[in-house]
Design a protein around this motif. Structure first.
Motif, PDB file in Angstrom:
ATOM      1  N   ALA A  66       0.847  -1.193   0.000  1.00 48.72           N
ATOM      2  CA  ALA A  66       0.000   0.000   0.000  1.00 48.72           C
ATOM      3  C   ALA A  66       0.882   1.242   0.000  1.00 48.72           C
ATOM      4  CB  ALA A  66      -0.917  -0.002   1.218  1.00 48.72           C
ATOM      5  N   LEU A  67       0.640   2.147  -0.922  1.00 50.25           N
ATOM      6  CA  LEU A  67       1.456   3.362  -1.069  1.00 50.25           C
ATOM      7  C   LEU A  67       2.948   3.037  -1.172  1.00 50.25           C
ATOM      8  CD1 LEU A  67      -0.253   6.054   1.192  1.00 50.25           C
ATOM      9  CD2 LEU A  67       0.417   6.363  -1.191  1.00 50.25           C
ATOM     10  N   LYS A  68       3.282   1.931  -1.766  1.00 55.83           N
ATOM     11  CA  LYS A  68       4.672   1.466  -1.826  1.00 55.83           C
ATOM     12  C   LYS A  68       5.615   2.491  -2.429  1.00 55.83           C
ATOM     13  CE  LYS A  68       7.662  -2.065  -3.873  1.00 55.83           C
ATOM     14  NZ  LYS A  68       8.533  -1.092  -4.566  1.00 55.83           N
ATOM     15  N   SER A  69       5.244   3.097  -3.569  1.00 54.81           N
ATOM     16  CA  SER A  69       6.167   3.945  -4.320  1.00 54.81           C
ATOM     17  C   SER A  69       6.111   5.412  -3.926  1.00 54.81           C
ATOM     18  CB  SER A  69       5.886   3.812  -5.824  1.00 54.81           C
ATOM     19  OG  SER A  69       6.063   2.482  -6.249  1.00 54.81           O
ATOM     20  N   ILE A 119      -5.670   1.634   2.008  1.00 56.34           N
ATOM     21  CA  ILE A 119      -5.960   0.456   2.816  1.00 56.34           C
ATOM     22  C   ILE A 119      -6.339  -0.689   1.881  1.00 56.34           C
ATOM     23  CG2 ILE A 119      -7.422  -0.525   4.611  1.00 56.34           C
ATOM     24  CD1 ILE A 119      -7.847   2.318   5.664  1.00 56.34           C
ATOM     25  N   GLY A 120      -5.508  -1.714   1.855  1.00 58.80           N
ATOM     26  CA  GLY A 120      -5.789  -2.857   1.005  1.00 58.80           C
ATOM     27  C   GLY A 120      -4.576  -3.265   0.187  1.00 58.80           C
ATOM     28  N   TYR A 121      -4.608  -4.467  -0.322  1.00 59.66           N
ATOM     29  CA  TYR A 121      -3.517  -5.036  -1.115  1.00 59.66           C
ATOM     30  C   TYR A 121      -3.213  -4.138  -2.319  1.00 59.66           C
ATOM     31  CZ  TYR A 121      -1.141  -8.521  -4.078  1.00 59.66           C
ATOM     32  OH  TYR A 121      -0.269  -9.192  -4.896  1.00 59.66           O
ATOM     33  N   LYS A 122      -2.021  -3.586  -2.377  1.00 61.87           N
ATOM     34  CA  LYS A 122      -1.518  -2.740  -3.454  1.00 61.87           C
ATOM     35  C   LYS A 122      -2.365  -1.490  -3.706  1.00 61.87           C
ATOM     36  CE  LYS A 122       1.294  -6.012  -6.060  1.00 61.87           C
ATOM     37  NZ  LYS A 122       1.615  -6.554  -7.408  1.00 61.87           N
ATOM     38  N   ALA A 123      -3.101  -1.056  -2.718  1.00 57.66           N
ATOM     39  CA  ALA A 123      -3.834   0.194  -2.867  1.00 57.66           C
ATOM     40  C   ALA A 123      -2.853   1.342  -3.047  1.00 57.66           C
ATOM     41  CB  ALA A 123      -4.718   0.428  -1.645  1.00 57.66           C
ATOM     42  N   LEU A 124      -3.057   2.153  -4.084  1.00 60.24           N
ATOM     43  CA  LEU A 124      -2.172   3.291  -4.384  1.00 60.24           C
ATOM     44  C   LEU A 124      -0.703   2.877  -4.452  1.00 60.24           C
ATOM     45  CD1 LEU A 124      -3.702   6.323  -2.435  1.00 60.24           C
ATOM     46  CD2 LEU A 124      -3.083   6.303  -4.850  1.00 60.24           C
ATOM     47  N   ASN A 151       0.557  13.174  -6.249  1.00 54.63           N
ATOM     48  CA  ASN A 151      -0.198  12.149  -5.534  1.00 54.63           C
ATOM     49  C   ASN A 151      -0.452  12.622  -4.111  1.00 54.63           C
ATOM     50  OD1 ASN A 151      -1.214   9.580  -4.621  1.00 54.63           O
ATOM     51  ND2 ASN A 151       0.814   9.243  -3.739  1.00 54.63           N
ATOM     52  N   THR A 152      -1.479  13.421  -3.948  1.00 60.32           N
ATOM     53  CA  THR A 152      -1.772  14.049  -2.665  1.00 60.32           C
ATOM     54  C   THR A 152      -3.269  14.010  -2.401  1.00 60.32           C
ATOM     55  OG1 THR A 152       0.176  15.488  -2.681  1.00 60.32           O
ATOM     56  CG2 THR A 152      -1.729  16.263  -1.445  1.00 60.32           C
ATOM     57  N   ALA A 153      -3.642  13.827  -1.143  1.00 62.85           N
ATOM     58  CA  ALA A 153      -5.035  13.862  -0.702  1.00 62.85           C
ATOM     59  C   ALA A 153      -5.883  12.818  -1.419  1.00 62.85           C
ATOM     60  CB  ALA A 153      -5.626  15.254  -0.899  1.00 62.85           C
ATOM     61  N   GLN A 154      -5.348  11.603  -1.532  1.00 63.49           N
ATOM     62  CA  GLN A 154      -6.084  10.517  -2.159  1.00 63.49           C
ATOM     63  C   GLN A 154      -6.500   9.486  -1.114  1.00 63.49           C
ATOM     64  OE1 GLN A 154      -5.555   9.934  -6.345  1.00 63.49           O
ATOM     65  NE2 GLN A 154      -3.367   9.738  -5.994  1.00 63.49           N
ATOM     66  N   THR A 155      -7.641   8.863  -1.373  1.00 65.00           N
ATOM     67  CA  THR A 155      -8.126   7.806  -0.499  1.00 65.00           C
ATOM     68  C   THR A 155      -8.425   6.576  -1.336  1.00 65.00           C
ATOM     69  OG1 THR A 155      -9.117   9.392   1.047  1.00 65.00           O
ATOM     70  CG2 THR A 155      -9.902   7.109   1.143  1.00 65.00           C
ATOM     71  N   ALA A 156      -7.760   5.479  -1.033  1.00 66.74           N
ATOM     72  CA  ALA A 156      -7.964   4.222  -1.751  1.00 66.74           C
ATOM     73  C   ALA A 156      -8.205   3.120  -0.730  1.00 66.74           C
ATOM     74  CB  ALA A 156      -6.759   3.887  -2.608  1.00 66.74           C
ATOM     75  N   ILE A 157      -9.388   2.536  -0.763  1.00 68.28           N
ATOM     76  CA  ILE A 157      -9.747   1.477   0.178  1.00 68.28           C
ATOM     77  C   ILE A 157     -10.244   0.272  -0.606  1.00 68.28           C
ATOM     78  CG2 ILE A 157     -11.219   0.823   2.110  1.00 68.28           C
ATOM     79  CD1 ILE A 157     -11.359   3.777   2.887  1.00 68.28           C
ATOM     80  N   GLY A 158      -9.506  -0.808  -0.514  1.00 68.63           N
ATOM     81  CA  GLY A 158      -9.854  -2.018  -1.250  1.00 68.63           C
ATOM     82  C   GLY A 158      -8.657  -2.530  -2.023  1.00 68.63           C
ATOM     83  N   LEU A 180      -7.028   2.198  -7.001  1.00 71.28           N
ATOM     84  CA  LEU A 180      -6.081   3.229  -7.462  1.00 71.28           C
ATOM     85  C   LEU A 180      -4.651   2.692  -7.560  1.00 71.28           C
ATOM     86  CD1 LEU A 180      -7.401   6.422  -5.642  1.00 71.28           C
ATOM     87  CD2 LEU A 180      -7.009   6.226  -8.104  1.00 71.28           C
ATOM     88  N   GLU A 181      -4.506   1.423  -7.851  1.00 67.83           N
ATOM     89  CA  GLU A 181      -3.164   0.815  -7.850  1.00 67.83           C
ATOM     90  C   GLU A 181      -2.202   1.481  -8.828  1.00 67.83           C
ATOM     91  OE1 GLU A 181      -0.964  -3.423  -8.916  1.00 67.83           O
ATOM     92  OE2 GLU A 181      -2.997  -3.458  -8.130  1.00 67.83           O
TER      93      GLU A 181
END
Length: 266
Positions: free
Chosen positions: A37-40, A50-55, A63-70, A74-75
């Motif tokens: 999640a948010l790796k890069s 929140i979630g496998y490879k999310a963002l 890449n600011t103010a983003q929400t990725a759940i699942g 947004l991978e």
């Protein structure tokens, strides 16, 4: 390494975030839970993944103010900002699109660069079958299972209801409200197109195909068999319904229950 105001849990989550911000809030206030999640992310801030490879691919300050759940939400977003994607594969192919609001599994899945869209529901403005590479479009609202799922380069449309505008590929300034409204002919997947048409009611404009422009359909089943046609007005249940088959209607006015019900191409 991770800056002090970040929270991360999961293998390689926030893996590339810098230790100290370059200036201001850069690289700060991120929350990441899940594998990669948010790796890069390096300097992006105020993100929640929140979630496998999310963002997982997001890297820059954009890449600011983003929400990725699942999982996979947004991978592939690289420079998009201010997106909200909730659901497995939500906004999966997005790269540079910004300010999208997405809720539902596969919603806005194939969008690459489109911005300011709202997609709510399973596969809303989602994968479709064409094109495989992805699509774009701005200022669209797709609410309902498979609403606008085949749309490619479409702008300023509203599709609300199960399968509303599902088979339309190119849309501009259309409104489809109701289950199956402006659904489109599924046998014409690559050529369905509509501009300036309003269809409100259950299955209004149900098999609209190529060149279905500037029509106003108000009521269940209005304009049902019309595949091509311009500047029609149909008001009332089953008005301008059309004879069985595919019909071409242009510049007709049908007002009242079943008005012009058995009309042929006219």
């Amino acid at each position: 390494a991770q800056a002090d105001t970040n929270t991360a849990a999961g293998i390689e989550s926030l893996n590339d975030t810098i230790d100290a911000p370059v200036s201001g809030p850069n690289g700060q206030a991120n929350t990441a839970y899940g594998y990669q999640a948010l790796k890069s992310n390096t300097v992006g801030y105020a993100n929640t993944a929140i979630g496998y490879k999310a963002l997982a691919t997001a890297a820059t300050l954009d890449n600011t103010a983003q929400t990725a759940i699942g999982a996979h939400a947004l991978e592939n977003s690289t420079t998009g900002g201010s997106n909200t994607a909730v659901g497995h594969d939500a906004c999966f192919k997005n790269t540079t699109g910004s300010a999208n609001t997405v809720f539902g599994k596969g919603a806005l899945y194939s969008n690459n660069t489109g911005s300011y869209n709202v997609a709510i529901g399973l596969d809303a403005f989602g994968t479709g079958t064409f094109p495989a590479a992805g699509k774009s479009g701005d200022y669209n609202v797709a609410i309902g299972t498979n609403a606008m799922t085949q749309a490619i380069n479409s702008n300023d449309n509203v599709a609300i209801g199960n399968e509303a505008s599902i088979s339309q590929t190119t849309l501009l300034n259309t409104v489809a409200i109701g289950s199956g409204a402006l659904r489109g002919d599924p046998t014409l997947t690559v050529t369905n197109a509509a501009t300036g048409t309003t269809a409100v009611g259950y299955r209004s404009g149900y098999i609209a195909g190529a060149g279905y422009n500037n029509n106003t359909l108000l009521g269940a089943y209005t304009g049902y068999h019309g595949t091509t046609g311009d500047q029609n007005v149909a008001i009332g249940t089953s008005a301008l319904y059309g004879s069985v088959g595919t019909q071409v209607f242009s510049q007709n006015v049908a007002v009242g229950f079943q008005s012009m019900y058995n009309a042929t191409s006219a």
